[in-house]
Scaffold this motif. Sequence first.
Motif, PDB file in Angstrom:
ATOM      1  N   TYR A   3      18.681  81.765  52.689  1.00 46.29           N
ATOM      2  CA  TYR A   3      19.851  82.647  52.741  1.00 46.29           C
ATOM      3  C   TYR A   3      21.009  82.103  51.917  1.00 46.29           C
ATOM      4  CZ  TYR A   3      17.435  85.081  56.463  1.00 46.29           C
ATOM      5  OH  TYR A   3      16.517  85.776  57.186  1.00 46.29           O
ATOM      6  N   GLN A   4      20.846  80.933  51.311  1.00 44.62           N
ATOM      7  CA  GLN A   4      21.861  80.290  50.489  1.00 44.62           C
ATOM      8  C   GLN A   4      23.211  80.223  51.198  1.00 44.62           C
ATOM      9  OE1 GLN A   4      21.747  82.374  46.738  1.00 44.62           O
ATOM     10  NE2 GLN A   4      19.749  81.564  46.239  1.00 44.62           N
ATOM     11  N   PRO A   5      23.262  79.484  52.299  1.00 43.44           N
ATOM     12  CA  PRO A   5      24.520  79.398  53.050  1.00 43.44           C
ATOM     13  C   PRO A   5      25.579  78.629  52.271  1.00 43.44           C
ATOM     14  CG  PRO A   5      22.989  77.752  53.835  1.00 43.44           C
ATOM     15  CD  PRO A   5      22.238  78.617  52.838  1.00 43.44           C
ATOM     16  N   GLN A   6      26.837  78.902  52.569  1.00 42.11           N
ATOM     17  CA  GLN A   6      27.935  78.155  51.955  1.00 42.11           C
ATOM     18  C   GLN A   6      28.202  76.874  52.736  1.00 42.11           C
ATOM     19  OE1 GLN A   6      31.219  80.867  51.759  1.00 42.11           O
ATOM     20  NE2 GLN A   6      30.419  81.876  49.943  1.00 42.11           N
ATOM     21  N   VAL A   7      27.873  76.898  54.036  1.00 47.42           N
ATOM     22  CA  VAL A   7      28.091  75.744  54.908  1.00 47.42           C
ATOM     23  C   VAL A   7      26.816  75.484  55.699  1.00 47.42           C
ATOM     24  CG1 VAL A   7      29.450  74.810  56.821  1.00 47.42           C
ATOM     25  CG2 VAL A   7      30.556  76.282  55.127  1.00 47.42           C
ATOM     26  N   LEU A   8      26.462  74.219  55.809  1.00 42.53           N
ATOM     27  CA  LEU A   8      25.304  73.800  56.579  1.00 42.53           C
ATOM     28  C   LEU A   8      25.804  72.885  57.694  1.00 42.53           C
ATOM     29  CD1 LEU A   8      22.198  73.905  56.658  1.00 42.53           C
ATOM     30  CD2 LEU A   8      22.195  71.934  55.126  1.00 42.53           C
ATOM     31  N   LEU A   9      25.593  73.292  58.947  1.00 40.32           N
ATOM     32  CA  LEU A   9      26.017  72.503  60.098  1.00 40.32           C
ATOM     33  C   LEU A   9      24.791  71.826  60.693  1.00 40.32           C
ATOM     34  CD1 LEU A   9      28.336  75.171  61.770  1.00 40.32           C
ATOM     35  CD2 LEU A   9      28.988  73.332  60.199  1.00 40.32           C
ATOM     36  N   LEU A  25      14.124  62.413  54.823  1.00 42.66           N
ATOM     37  CA  LEU A  25      14.960  63.581  55.117  1.00 42.66           C
ATOM     38  C   LEU A  25      16.406  63.367  54.654  1.00 42.66           C
ATOM     39  CD1 LEU A  25      13.550  64.542  58.624  1.00 42.66           C
ATOM     40  CD2 LEU A  25      13.313  65.847  56.492  1.00 42.66           C
ATOM     41  N   GLU A  26      16.901  62.146  54.793  1.00 46.97           N
ATOM     42  CA  GLU A  26      18.253  61.852  54.300  1.00 46.97           C
ATOM     43  C   GLU A  26      18.332  62.090  52.795  1.00 46.97           C
ATOM     44  OE1 GLU A  26      19.483  58.413  57.550  1.00 46.97           O
ATOM     45  OE2 GLU A  26      18.813  57.816  55.563  1.00 46.97           O
ATOM     46  N   ASP A  27      17.318  61.624  52.066  1.00 42.00           N
ATOM     47  CA  ASP A  27      17.306  61.831  50.618  1.00 42.00           C
ATOM     48  C   ASP A  27      17.165  63.308  50.266  1.00 42.00           C
ATOM     49  OD1 ASP A  27      17.740  59.154  50.107  1.00 42.00           O
ATOM     50  OD2 ASP A  27      15.610  58.697  49.873  1.00 42.00           O
ATOM     51  N   LEU A  28      16.403  64.041  51.054  1.00 37.72           N
ATOM     52  CA  LEU A  28      16.280  65.485  50.845  1.00 37.72           C
ATOM     53  C   LEU A  28      17.639  66.173  51.031  1.00 37.72           C
ATOM     54  CD1 LEU A  28      14.634  68.077  50.388  1.00 37.72           C
ATOM     55  CD2 LEU A  28      14.142  68.064  52.845  1.00 37.72           C
ATOM     56  N   ILE A  29      18.366  65.800  52.061  1.00 38.73           N
ATOM     57  CA  ILE A  29      19.698  66.376  52.299  1.00 38.73           C
ATOM     58  C   ILE A  29      20.624  66.100  51.114  1.00 38.73           C
ATOM     59  CG2 ILE A  29      21.812  66.099  53.698  1.00 38.73           C
ATOM     60  CD1 ILE A  29      19.734  67.883  54.969  1.00 38.73           C
ATOM     61  N   LEU A  30      20.585  64.879  50.592  1.00 34.24           N
ATOM     62  CA  LEU A  30      21.417  64.550  49.431  1.00 34.24           C
ATOM     63  C   LEU A  30      21.048  65.410  48.219  1.00 34.24           C
ATOM     64  CD1 LEU A  30      21.716  60.659  49.603  1.00 34.24           C
ATOM     65  CD2 LEU A  30      23.500  62.352  50.039  1.00 34.24           C
ATOM     66  N   ARG A  31      19.743  65.607  47.998  1.00 32.25           N
ATOM     67  CA  ARG A  31      19.307  66.445  46.871  1.00 32.25           C
ATOM     68  C   ARG A  31      19.757  67.899  47.053  1.00 32.25           C
ATOM     69  NH1 ARG A  31      14.687  63.547  47.423  1.00 32.25           N
ATOM     70  NH2 ARG A  31      13.510  65.287  48.281  1.00 32.25           N
ATOM     71  N   LEU A  32      19.613  68.421  48.272  1.00 35.00           N
ATOM     72  CA  LEU A  32      20.051  69.797  48.538  1.00 35.00           C
ATOM     73  C   LEU A  32      21.549  69.944  48.309  1.00 35.00           C
ATOM     74  CD1 LEU A  32      18.001  70.693  51.732  1.00 35.00           C
ATOM     75  CD2 LEU A  32      17.744  71.679  49.446  1.00 35.00           C
ATOM     76  N   TRP A  33      22.294  68.970  48.806  1.00 33.32           N
ATOM     77  CA  TRP A  33      23.746  69.011  48.645  1.00 33.32           C
ATOM     78  C   TRP A  33      24.118  68.996  47.164  1.00 33.32           C
ATOM     79  CZ3 TRP A  33      26.870  64.980  46.679  1.00 33.32           C
ATOM     80  CH2 TRP A  33      28.224  65.247  46.734  1.00 33.32           C
ATOM     81  N   ARG A  34      23.465  68.137  46.414  1.00 36.56           N
ATOM     82  CA  ARG A  34      23.762  68.004  44.993  1.00 36.56           C
ATOM     83  C   ARG A  34      23.310  69.245  44.209  1.00 36.56           C
ATOM     84  NH1 ARG A  34      22.158  63.071  44.739  1.00 36.56           N
ATOM     85  NH2 ARG A  34      19.996  63.597  44.363  1.00 36.56           N
ATOM     86  N   GLU A  37      25.023  72.581  46.059  1.00 40.23           N
ATOM     87  CA  GLU A  37      26.469  72.461  46.265  1.00 40.23           C
ATOM     88  C   GLU A  37      26.916  73.144  47.555  1.00 40.23           C
ATOM     89  OE1 GLU A  37      28.289  73.813  42.638  1.00 40.23           O
ATOM     90  OE2 GLU A  37      27.590  72.057  41.538  1.00 40.23           O
ATOM     91  N   VAL A  38      26.153  72.932  48.610  1.00 40.11           N
ATOM     92  CA  VAL A  38      26.477  73.521  49.899  1.00 40.11           C
ATOM     93  C   VAL A  38      27.280  72.497  50.715  1.00 40.11           C
ATOM     94  CG1 VAL A  38      24.267  72.844  50.939  1.00 40.11           C
ATOM     95  CG2 VAL A  38      25.561  74.703  51.929  1.00 40.11           C
ATOM     96  N   THR A  39      28.374  72.930  51.286  1.00 40.56           N
ATOM     97  CA  THR A  39      29.171  72.065  52.151  1.00 40.56           C
ATOM     98  C   THR A  39      28.352  71.750  53.391  1.00 40.56           C
ATOM     99  OG1 THR A  39      31.236  73.040  51.377  1.00 40.56           O
ATOM    100  CG2 THR A  39      31.297  71.908  53.511  1.00 40.56           C
TER     101      THR A  39
END
Length: 108
Positions: A3-9, A25-34, A37-39
């Motif tokens: 859904y391409q969220p703007q914010v991920l909680l 999983l931590e590295d996956l989160i960093l890649r997704l963030w980069r 560009e999801v907050t």
Amino acid sequence: MAYQPQVLLMDEPFAAVDAQTRADLEDLILRLWRDLEVTTLFVTHDIDEAVYLGQRVIVLCSSPTVILEDLKVDLPSERDQLTTRSLPRFDKLRGHVYRQIQRARERR
């Protein structure tokens, strides 16, 4: 992410996984963030995880809950588990957050 969220909680999302899976999983989160560009607001009780993943670490004090510190994490944006966690700056940030948590415990 479909859904391409703007914010991920995320509230303690890796609490029940083993250490290797957590690191992946931590590295996956960093890649997704980069890449996307999801907050991301990531709640964790793991100091190393907070420093590794964060651009900021917000230390809370309970009863009543207040922000004790909003710490800027000034590590390189490109991170990997071995190199980043062995940086002297990582160790300093980790120690600082730990001391703040101890300070918060004393305030109870």
